[in-house]
Scaffold this motif. Structure first.
Motif, PDB file in Angstrom:
ATOM      1  N   LEU A   1     -34.870  -2.651  31.819  1.00  0.00           N
ATOM      2  CA  LEU A   1     -33.639  -1.960  31.422  1.00  0.00           C
ATOM      3  C   LEU A   1     -32.432  -2.885  31.561  1.00  0.00           C
ATOM      4  N   ARG A   2     -32.381  -3.629  32.667  1.00  0.00           N
ATOM      5  CA  ARG A   2     -31.239  -4.532  32.878  1.00  0.00           C
ATOM      6  C   ARG A   2     -31.208  -5.648  31.846  1.00  0.00           C
ATOM      7  N   GLY A   3     -32.379  -6.011  31.342  1.00  0.00           N
ATOM      8  CA  GLY A   3     -32.423  -7.090  30.363  1.00  0.00           C
ATOM      9  C   GLY A   3     -32.381  -6.636  28.921  1.00  0.00           C
ATOM     10  N   ARG A   4     -32.342  -5.335  28.691  1.00  0.00           N
ATOM     11  CA  ARG A   4     -32.342  -4.815  27.319  1.00  0.00           C
ATOM     12  C   ARG A   4     -30.914  -4.823  26.789  1.00  0.00           C
ATOM     13  N   ARG A   5     -30.638  -5.749  25.914  1.00  0.00           N
ATOM     14  CA  ARG A   5     -29.282  -5.980  25.418  1.00  0.00           C
ATOM     15  C   ARG A   5     -28.676  -4.746  24.750  1.00  0.00           C
ATOM     16  N   ALA A   6     -29.525  -3.952  24.096  1.00  0.00           N
ATOM     17  CA  ALA A   6     -29.028  -2.783  23.366  1.00  0.00           C
ATOM     18  C   ALA A   6     -28.427  -1.734  24.287  1.00  0.00           C
ATOM     19  N   LEU A   7     -28.683  -1.822  25.594  1.00  0.00           N
ATOM     20  CA  LEU A   7     -28.178  -0.823  26.532  1.00  0.00           C
ATOM     21  C   LEU A   7     -26.820  -1.185  27.114  1.00  0.00           C
ATOM     22  N   PHE A   8     -26.251  -2.314  26.692  1.00  0.00           N
ATOM     23  CA  PHE A   8     -24.967  -2.741  27.241  1.00  0.00           C
ATOM     24  C   PHE A   8     -23.989  -3.054  26.118  1.00  0.00           C
ATOM     25  N   ALA A   9     -22.791  -2.520  26.252  1.00  0.00           N
ATOM     26  CA  ALA A   9     -21.755  -2.753  25.241  1.00  0.00           C
ATOM     27  C   ALA A   9     -21.044  -4.064  25.529  1.00  0.00           C
ATOM     28  N   GLN A  10     -20.568  -4.703  24.473  1.00  0.00           N
ATOM     29  CA  GLN A  10     -19.821  -5.949  24.615  1.00  0.00           C
ATOM     30  C   GLN A  10     -18.314  -5.709  24.624  1.00  0.00           C
ATOM     31  N   SER A  11     -17.900  -4.499  24.277  1.00  0.00           N
ATOM     32  CA  SER A  11     -16.467  -4.193  24.217  1.00  0.00           C
ATOM     33  C   SER A  11     -16.270  -2.695  24.382  1.00  0.00           C
ATOM     34  N   VAL A  12     -15.034  -2.291  24.695  1.00  0.00           N
ATOM     35  CA  VAL A  12     -14.751  -0.860  24.818  1.00  0.00           C
ATOM     36  C   VAL A  12     -14.883  -0.172  23.460  1.00  0.00           C
ATOM     37  N   GLN A  13     -14.625  -0.913  22.386  1.00  0.00           N
ATOM     38  CA  GLN A  13     -14.791  -0.327  21.057  1.00  0.00           C
ATOM     39  C   GLN A  13     -16.261   0.044  20.813  1.00  0.00           C
ATOM     40  N   GLU A  14     -17.149  -0.789  21.314  1.00  0.00           N
ATOM     41  CA  GLU A  14     -18.567  -0.503  21.156  1.00  0.00           C
ATOM     42  C   GLU A  14     -18.979   0.700  22.005  1.00  0.00           C
ATOM     43  N   VAL A  15     -18.390   0.839  23.182  1.00  0.00           N
ATOM     44  CA  VAL A  15     -18.659   2.008  24.022  1.00  0.00           C
ATOM     45  C   VAL A  15     -18.287   3.274  23.264  1.00  0.00           C
ATOM     46  N   GLU A  16     -17.092   3.287  22.691  1.00  0.00           N
ATOM     47  CA  GLU A  16     -16.632   4.473  21.973  1.00  0.00           C
ATOM     48  C   GLU A  16     -17.508   4.750  20.749  1.00  0.00           C
ATOM     49  N   LYS A  17     -17.913   3.700  20.063  1.00  0.00           N
ATOM     50  CA  LYS A  17     -18.762   3.882  18.889  1.00  0.00           C
ATOM     51  C   LYS A  17     -20.089   4.529  19.280  1.00  0.00           C
ATOM     52  N   ARG A  18     -20.631   4.121  20.428  1.00  0.00           N
ATOM     53  CA  ARG A  18     -21.887   4.701  20.891  1.00  0.00           C
ATOM     54  C   ARG A  18     -21.715   6.192  21.209  1.00  0.00           C
ATOM     55  N   TYR A  19     -20.644   6.526  21.911  1.00  0.00           N
ATOM     56  CA  TYR A  19     -20.396   7.938  22.229  1.00  0.00           C
ATOM     57  C   TYR A  19     -20.234   8.765  20.951  1.00  0.00           C
ATOM     58  N   LEU A  20     -19.429   8.269  20.032  1.00  0.00           N
ATOM     59  CA  LEU A  20     -19.170   9.021  18.801  1.00  0.00           C
ATOM     60  C   LEU A  20     -20.436   9.170  17.964  1.00  0.00           C
ATOM     61  N   GLY A  21     -21.320   8.186  18.038  1.00  0.00           N
ATOM     62  CA  GLY A  21     -22.585   8.276  17.318  1.00  0.00           C
ATOM     63  C   GLY A  21     -23.445   9.419  17.838  1.00  0.00           C
ATOM     64  N   TYR A  22     -23.500   9.572  19.134  1.00  0.00           N
ATOM     65  CA  TYR A  22     -24.253  10.692  19.707  1.00  0.00           C
ATOM     66  C   TYR A  22     -23.618  12.027  19.326  1.00  0.00           C
ATOM     67  N   LEU A  23     -22.303  12.087  19.314  1.00  0.00           N
ATOM     68  CA  LEU A  23     -21.635  13.335  18.933  1.00  0.00           C
ATOM     69  C   LEU A  23     -21.957  13.718  17.489  1.00  0.00           C
ATOM     70  N   SER A  24     -22.011  12.729  16.615  1.00  0.00           N
ATOM     71  CA  SER A  24     -22.302  13.021  15.208  1.00  0.00           C
ATOM     72  C   SER A  24     -23.705  13.592  15.025  1.00  0.00           C
ATOM     73  N   ARG A  25     -24.598  13.312  15.965  1.00  0.00           N
ATOM     74  CA  ARG A  25     -25.966  13.835  15.862  1.00  0.00           C
ATOM     75  C   ARG A  25     -26.038  15.303  16.263  1.00  0.00           C
ATOM     76  N   ILE A  26     -25.211  15.713  17.208  1.00  0.00           N
ATOM     77  CA  ILE A  26     -25.301  17.093  17.691  1.00  0.00           C
ATOM     78  C   ILE A  26     -24.440  18.060  16.876  1.00  0.00           C
ATOM     79  N   GLU A  27     -23.392  17.553  16.257  1.00  0.00           N
ATOM     80  CA  GLU A  27     -22.441  18.437  15.568  1.00  0.00           C
ATOM     81  C   GLU A  27     -23.085  19.350  14.520  1.00  0.00           C
ATOM     82  N   PRO A  28     -24.033  18.885  13.675  1.00  0.00           N
ATOM     83  CA  PRO A  28     -24.616  19.794  12.669  1.00  0.00           C
ATOM     84  C   PRO A  28     -25.471  20.905  13.261  1.00  0.00           C
ATOM     85  N   LEU A  29     -25.843  20.797  14.535  1.00  0.00           N
ATOM     86  CA  LEU A  29     -26.758  21.755  15.152  1.00  0.00           C
ATOM     87  C   LEU A  29     -26.047  22.847  15.947  1.00  0.00           C
TER      88      LEU A  29
END
Length: 564
Positions: A297-325
């Motif tokens: 897990l610590r070595g899995r690059r996909a689990l760590f953001a490189q910037s705060v913009q990427e953090v927000e993009k990840r959160y918003l992506g999850y929100l877009s998945r739940i909204e239609p349901l």
């Protein structure tokens, strides 16, 4: 006067008192704040006495005279009175001076009282300066509390002392920033007023707030204080601490439970969730130990953001998945929009994660304020469960709706902070809906949710073990290492939060989740084939946050069971 009118009158009077005791609630209602309390023992005792007096007016009422909503309000008022009495009884064991406590001291008033303050006349200027002086009095009150604790043999434990000193030092700069007023709010009063206000705020900071902070630092940063401070953490290390902690368990869970019950439950929950996590690791093709998988897990690059913009993009992506349901699970939605924003950088060092910022009349959007520091150590493995907890269908669906529910008595609309197990339990239950929504079908998302659940279950174990004195800090840290995926830095911050900062608060997450899940299972048994998930969610959310002693009869009343 009818029984319903008596309840309404008492509820209204309770709200008037409560808005003096907790003026941030008054501000949330869009009403002007004229005074901030000092946070003294005398104030706590007076609050308890007034609450008991108001609730005493309800003693003559017969339960048969009341309708369902009035019954909820009466039970709620009695719960509040009991809480205020307990807080007065255990006042000197109130955690003080530690990072989360300081964050609350500043942010509660900065966000709810000072930031929304409007300036349309010179009287508004005078009122603002009076509030600034009251805030200085609040800081002085903190110093008096710490001094009074020292006189009673109560000290911030040594492992938490450096963090407390650093946090209090930061209050001086943060207070000045929070009290400053921008040009837009002063537009109607002109530039001369701006200069005058800036000078007077500077005087409050320099002559009241800064000296009060320096006095606190002189107390805490002295050899005598450090020598007297206990090496061990947890309330039981303090005189009278175990009794105070048992009160906090009742306050934070609003359930008839004990630390022993919660500890055993947490251990069992951690074992069950660990087994499920093992199954997911096997499905991912990993057959080694969990400790070895943490290295993956610590070595899995996909689990760590490189910037705060990427953090927000990840959160918003999850929100877009739940909204239609959402429409399949909820019949009533909050009107307020929602989003994400970073915490102020000057407070990030003292907190582990972030918090939900509810909408207000001045700022109508609900936001998850996330911690954007040390991104290389902040795994996003649990980003989905976290954002479902914080925004939709978690805190935002609860708190925004509650503030919008004008039919509720005001003290219930703005009472979420005294119903922690409801608030956090609902958010955890809401995040768990992702299982039946199919949002955790991906094994990585499933592992993240299970890790998130086990983290909250581990809190039941650690909070009780540390505060009852059953385990040492090192034993607790060892358990957390084995039962979470968080970094060492986050774990150490969390342990101090449980044992020195907010004892009992972390119990509400898993205890509340299990409480709401149990209410749902009971409703499903009663209603059988006619159970409607949207009706259940409305029964839980429609009355706003409430103690479980009030929620359980409410849900039973609204979903009584029907013949199939």
């Amino acid at each position: 006067m009818t029984a319903s009118q008596v309840v309404s009158d008492v509820a209204d009077e309770f709200w008037r008192c409560q808005s003096r005791w907790q003026p941030n609630l008054h501000a949330q209602a869009g009403l002007p704040v004229e005074h901030l309390p000092k946070g003294s023992h005398e104030e706590a005792s007076s609050r308890a006495s007034q609450a008991r007096g108001l609730v005493g007016r309800l003693d003559a009422l017969e339960s048969g005279e009341l309708g369902g909503d009035d019954e909820d309000t009466v039970r709620f008022l009695r719960h509040f009175a009991e809480v205020y009495a307990g807080e007065a009884d255990h006042f000197w064991l109130t955690p003080a001076g530690t990072p989360y406590q300081n964050l609350v001291q500043l942010l509660v008033y900065a966000d709810s009282v000072f930031a929304p303050h409007q300036f349309g006349a010179m009287s508004d200027l005078d009122n603002y300066l009076g509030l600034a002086a009251d805030f200085g009095g609040r800081v002085e009150g903190l110093g008096e509390l710490l001094q009074g604790q020292q006189e009673r043999g109560i000290f911030i434990p040594r492992p938490a002392l450096s963090g407390a000193i650093a946090s209090i030092s930061g209050l001086k700069t943060s207070a000045a920033t929070s009290l400053a007023v921008d040009d837009v709010r002063l537009a109607e009063l002109g530039p001369k007023v701006k200069g005058l206000l800036a000078q007077r705020i500077e005087a409050v900071v320099d002559h009241q707030i800064a000296p009060a902070i320096d006095k606190i630092l002189g107390l805490l940063d002295s050899p005598a204080y450090a020598e007297a401070a206990p090496d061990g953490v947890g309330l039981s290390r303090q005189p009278g601490g175990e009794e105070a902690y048992r009160f906090l368990v009742r306050r934070e869970t609003s359930m008839d439970t004990t630390p022993e019950d919660l500890h055993r439950l947490g251990v069992e929950q951690c074992r069950e969730l660990s087994e499920r996590m093992h199954e997911v690791r096997s499905a991912l093709g990993y057959h080694g130990s969990e400790a070895e998988f943490r290295d993956v897990l610590r070595g899995r690059r996909a689990l760590f953001a490189q910037s705060v913009q990427e953090v927000e993009k990840r959160y918003l992506g999850y929100l877009s998945r739940i909204e239609p349901l959402i429409g399949d699970y909820f019949s009533v939605l909050p009107k307020a929009p929602y989003g994400v924003a970073r915490l102020s950088e000057d407070v990030e060092a003292g907190v582990t994660f972030g918090y939900y910022e509810a909408p207000t009349r001045i700022e109508p959007m609900g936001r998850y304020r996330y911690n954007g520091s040390n991104l290389s150590e902040r795994s996003l493995l649990t980003a989905g469960p976290l954002i479902y907890h914080e925004l939709i269908p978690g805190h935002h669906f609860h708190l925004a709706r509650q503030f919008e529910s004008v039919e509720l008595p005001d003290f219930r609309r703005y009472a979420a902070e005294l119903c922690g197990a409801f608030a956090e339990g609902w958010a955890e239950y809401a995040s768990g809906l992702g299982w039946e929504m199919g949002l955790y079908d991906d094994p990585w998302d499933a592992y993240g949710r299970l890790a998130h659940e086990r983290f909250t279950a581990a809190r039941l174990v650690i909070d009780t073990a540390l505060n009852c004195g059953w385990w040492t800090y090192d034993e607790a840290l060892s358990f957390m290492r084995a039962n979470t995926t968080e970094s060492e830095t986050q774990l150490k911050s969390e342990l101090l939060r449980y044992a020195t900062d907010l004892p009992g608060q972390a119990l509400g997450y898993r205890a509340g989740f299990l409480g709401i899940s149990r209410l749902r299972a009971d409703a499903e048994r009663r209603c059988r084939t006619q159970f409607d998930i949207r009706e259940f969610h409305e029964a839980v959310l429609g009355g706003g946050a409430m103690p479980f002693t009030v929620l359980e009869p409410r849900v039973s009343r609204r979903l009584p069971g029907r013949p199939s």
